[in-house]
Design an enzyme around this catalytic site. Structure first.
Site, short mmCIF file in Angstrom:
data_model
loop_
_atom_site.label_atom_id
_atom_site.label_comp_id
_atom_site.label_asym_id
_atom_site.label_seq_id
_atom_site.Cartn_x
_atom_site.Cartn_y
_atom_site.Cartn_z
N HIS A 81 0.91 -1.29 0.08
CA HIS A 81 0.02 0.03 0.17
C HIS A 81 0.72 1.20 0.08
CE1 HIS A 81 -3.74 -1.83 2.00
NE2 HIS A 81 -3.40 -2.64 1.12
N TYR A 96 -8.53 4.38 8.85
CA TYR A 96 -8.44 4.88 10.35
C TYR A 96 -9.72 5.77 10.30
CZ TYR A 96 -3.94 2.86 11.23
OH TYR A 96 -2.84 1.73 11.56
N PRO A 133 -2.52 -1.04 19.53
CA PRO A 133 -2.44 -1.45 17.98
C PRO A 133 -2.71 -0.27 16.92
CG PRO A 133 -4.52 -2.46 18.90
CD PRO A 133 -3.90 -1.82 20.10
N LYS A 169 2.65 -0.84 15.33
CA LYS A 169 3.87 -0.96 16.02
C LYS A 169 4.52 -2.02 16.24
CE LYS A 169 5.01 2.67 13.69
NZ LYS A 169 5.87 2.43 12.66
N TYR A 183 5.09 6.22 10.70
CA TYR A 183 4.37 5.01 10.40
C TYR A 183 5.29 4.08 9.71
CZ TYR A 183 -0.02 2.77 9.69
OH TYR A 183 -1.18 1.68 9.68
P1 RFL Z 1 4.45 -12.83 20.93
O1 RFL Z 1 3.96 -12.73 19.56
O2 RFL Z 1 3.40 -12.62 22.09
O3 RFL Z 1 5.03 -14.03 21.33
C1 RFL Z 1 5.68 -14.48 22.71
C2 RFL Z 1 5.61 -15.85 22.64
O4 RFL Z 1 6.23 -16.51 23.76
C3 RFL Z 1 5.39 -17.44 24.27
N1 RFL Z 1 5.31 -17.73 25.56
C4 RFL Z 1 6.35 -18.60 26.34
N2 RFL Z 1 7.02 -19.49 25.86
C5 RFL Z 1 7.52 -20.48 26.60
N3 RFL Z 1 7.44 -20.22 28.04
C6 RFL Z 1 6.84 -19.50 28.63
N4 RFL Z 1 6.75 -19.25 30.04
C7 RFL Z 1 6.31 -18.37 27.71
N5 RFL Z 1 5.52 -17.39 27.95
C8 RFL Z 1 4.90 -16.84 26.77
C9 RFL Z 1 3.90 -17.06 23.84
O5 RFL Z 1 2.98 -18.42 23.53
C10 RFL Z 1 4.30 -16.58 22.42
O6 RFL Z 1 4.08 -17.50 21.46
O7 RFL Z 1 5.61 -11.55 21.23
P2 RFL Z 1 6.57 -10.93 20.07
O8 RFL Z 1 7.44 -12.06 19.46
O9 RFL Z 1 7.52 -10.01 20.75
O10 RFL Z 1 5.87 -10.25 19.04
C11 RFL Z 1 4.91 -9.16 19.13
C12 RFL Z 1 3.85 -9.01 18.23
O11 RFL Z 1 3.07 -10.35 18.39
C13 RFL Z 1 2.95 -7.81 18.63
O12 RFL Z 1 3.61 -6.90 19.01
C14 RFL Z 1 1.92 -7.71 17.70
O13 RFL Z 1 0.97 -8.66 17.17
C15 RFL Z 1 1.10 -6.33 17.93
N6 RFL Z 1 0.11 -5.93 17.06
C16 RFL Z 1 0.45 -5.39 15.86
N7 RFL Z 1 1.89 -4.84 15.63
C17 RFL Z 1 2.25 -4.41 14.52
O14 RFL Z 1 3.29 -4.46 14.21
N8 RFL Z 1 1.47 -4.12 13.32
C18 RFL Z 1 0.05 -4.40 13.48
O15 RFL Z 1 -0.70 -4.33 12.55
C19 RFL Z 1 -0.55 -4.94 14.68
N9 RFL Z 1 -2.09 -5.20 14.88
C20 RFL Z 1 -1.30 -6.05 17.03
C21 RFL Z 1 -2.27 -5.84 16.17
C22 RFL Z 1 -1.65 -6.81 18.13
C23 RFL Z 1 -2.82 -7.20 18.46
N10 RFL Z 1 -3.31 -8.04 19.43
C24 RFL Z 1 -4.18 -9.03 19.64
C25 RFL Z 1 -2.67 -7.72 20.80
C26 RFL Z 1 -3.62 -6.03 16.27
C27 RFL Z 1 -4.03 -6.91 17.31
C28 RFL Z 1 -5.53 -6.82 17.57
C1 PHB Z 2 -4.36 -5.08 10.96
O1 PHB Z 2 -4.31 -5.24 9.80
O2 PHB Z 2 -4.70 -6.02 11.78
C2 PHB Z 2 -4.23 -3.50 11.44
C3 PHB Z 2 -3.67 -2.60 10.59
C4 PHB Z 2 -3.30 -1.34 11.24
C5 PHB Z 2 -3.47 -1.19 12.48
C6 PHB Z 2 -3.57 -2.12 13.35
C7 PHB Z 2 -3.91 -3.54 12.90
O3 PHB Z 2 -3.15 -0.06 13.22
#
Ligand code: RFL
Ligand code: PHB
Length: 414
Positions: A76, A207, A298, A302, A390
């Protein structure tokens, strides 16, 4: 029976941070053991992020993880910002001199990483239990866990990487005086997110600030939409029937001549919104990376991008430390990462507070939101400020020269 083992880097967590770290370390000839308490299937299906900065995309390509991303990712130029019944496009590519964003789901990055690590014969253990880390301030920290067949492992490491997310155990294993800063904000609302078999009704992410609350229209593929609604912080998901979700989305995104395509809801969940930063990101020989050290709401997309930037810097630092006996980048790791973390923390807080309606919000606050949004869509300087952070604030610190040549990595093959 207890098995005693040795590795250079013990990695807790096989989310994007832990998996990418083990991949990058392997490219530098540094070995690791990565343990994860969930199953492989669970990790590959956990719905989360979808929006990648161009800096993240470039890094993944550089380290051999770009094939499926390039084939299936949706590139995009920018985003739409909607308020006061009007939708405006911000063209980041043009505002930043070429940087873009790519939609490619975190589930797909995790699948690509697990496939690459498994093909390389990596030490990657799912469904472990009883993970502990100890002797963190010594030269021989230990990682202990019980594997899926109930065998206890004690792994002596040079360094441990805490990549176990916000609720993990590594950050909480640091003694009270080991973290000098724990900065936190929780927000008085949450996101209800759906994954739907409905083709996106937009070519780029929207957004939307609406008096009834924020809404976000994202996507995963040309057939699958990903949409979010602001809901109260303590909302019970059972209160939302699928038709109600679609109706509320249609109300918030409404524009003359535009309609929202509905479809079966494949998955729905509620995500609380929080900012959190722990510092320093190192205690002795434990290094924290990704959500284990910091989380953002979110709204600025980031979290995953920060996790990638952290482990790129950490892999370079640990390769220098463990292979070349040069501690300078490891010593600089926390300060280096926190610079980007705070820039992203500000962006996410700013976008969140500009676009959501807080409970009891008064006219003064609403007008401040609207004047910022009008400024954003009329001032090139304001738009460029958003675009710059961004799309990826600063180059990621990954030094490809830390990679060994193929013949050094696999002498028997070369
Ligand atoms: P994770 O993905 O939470 O992975 C951590 C892993 O550690 C495991 N774990 C253990 N393993 C062994 N022993 C233990 N005691 C443990 N305790 C935990 C867990 O099971 C897991 O597998 O962290 P990591 O790798 O630092 O990654 C971070 C990302 O997952 C997170 O920041 C993003 O998903 C945030 N996020 C977004 N980030 C973006 O850059 N762009 C986005 O568009 C975006 N959208 C989002 C998001 C997060 C969301 N939610 C649900 C929080 C949208 C949503 C809705
Ligand atoms: C997503 O695609 O899940 C998404 C995109 C933009 C955001 C957060 C989540 O700011």
């Amino acid at each position: 029976m207890t098995v005693h083992e040795r590795t250079q880097v013990g990695i807790v967590g096989a989310g994007p941070a832990g998996l990418l770290l083990s991949h990058l370390l392997a490219l530098g000839g540094v070995d690791s053991v990565c343990v994860e308490n969930r199953s492989r299937a669970y990790c590959e299906a956990r719905q989360r992020a979808g929006m990648l900065e161009s800096t993240t995309v470039e890094l993944l390509r550089t380290v051999g993880l770009g094939d499926r991303l390039d084939a299936e990712g949706l590139e995009h130029d920018g985003i739409y910002v909607q308020f006061d019944g009007q939708r405006h496009h911000l063209n980041f590519r043009e505002l930043t001199g070429g940087r873009w964003i790519t939609i490619y789901a975190q589930t797909e990055i995790v699948k690509d990483l697990i496939a690459a690590r498994t093909a390389a014969g990596a030490a990657l253990e799912f469904e472990v239990s009883g993970t502990t880390v100890g002797r963190l301030d010594s030269d021989a920290p230990v990682l202990c866990y019980t594997d899926a067949s109930d065998e206890r492992h004690v792994v002596t490491c040079d360094v441990i990487a805490g990549c176990d997310g916000f609720h993990g155990i590594t950050r909480r294993s640091i003694p009270a005086n080991g973290l000098t800063m724990l900065a936190e904000r929780s927000y008085p609302y949450a996101w209800l997110g759906i994954l739907a078999a409905a083709p996106p009704s937009t070519d780029e992410v929207i957004y939307c600030r609406h008096d009834r609350g924020f809404a976000l229209h994202s996507m995963r593929t040309p057939e699958i939409g990903r949409l979010y609604l602001q809901v109260p912080a303590d909302e019970d998901i059972a209160r939302w029937r699928d038709e109600q979700i679609w109706a509320e989305l249609a109300t918030r995104f409404a524009l003359p001549g535009w309609s929202l395509t509905n479809g079966p809801v494949l998955q729905k969940s509620i995500t609380p919104m929080r900012s959190f930063v722990a510092a320093p990101m190192r205690y002795g020989n434990l290094f924290l990376a990704g959500d284990a050290a910091h989380i953002v709401p979110p709204t600025g997309a980031k979290g995953l991008n920060l996790a990638v930037a952290d482990v790129a810097a950490l892999a370079t630092a640990l390769t220098r430390l463990l292979r070349d006996a040069d501690p300078s980048l490891a010593d600089a790791y926390s300060d280096h990462c926190l610079e980007r973390v705070w820039r992203s923390t500000h962006l996410s807080w700013w976008m969140t507070s500009m676009l959501h309606i807080a409970p009891g919000q008064d006219q003064f606050e609403s007008e401040l939101q609207l004047t910022q949004l009008r400024h954003l869509v009329t001032s090139r300087t304001a738009a460029a400020t958003l675009a710059e952070t961004y799309t990826g604030y600063a180059p990621i610190r990954y030094d490809p020269s830390t990679r060994l040549a193929a013949k050094q990595l696999w002498p028997s093959v070369a």
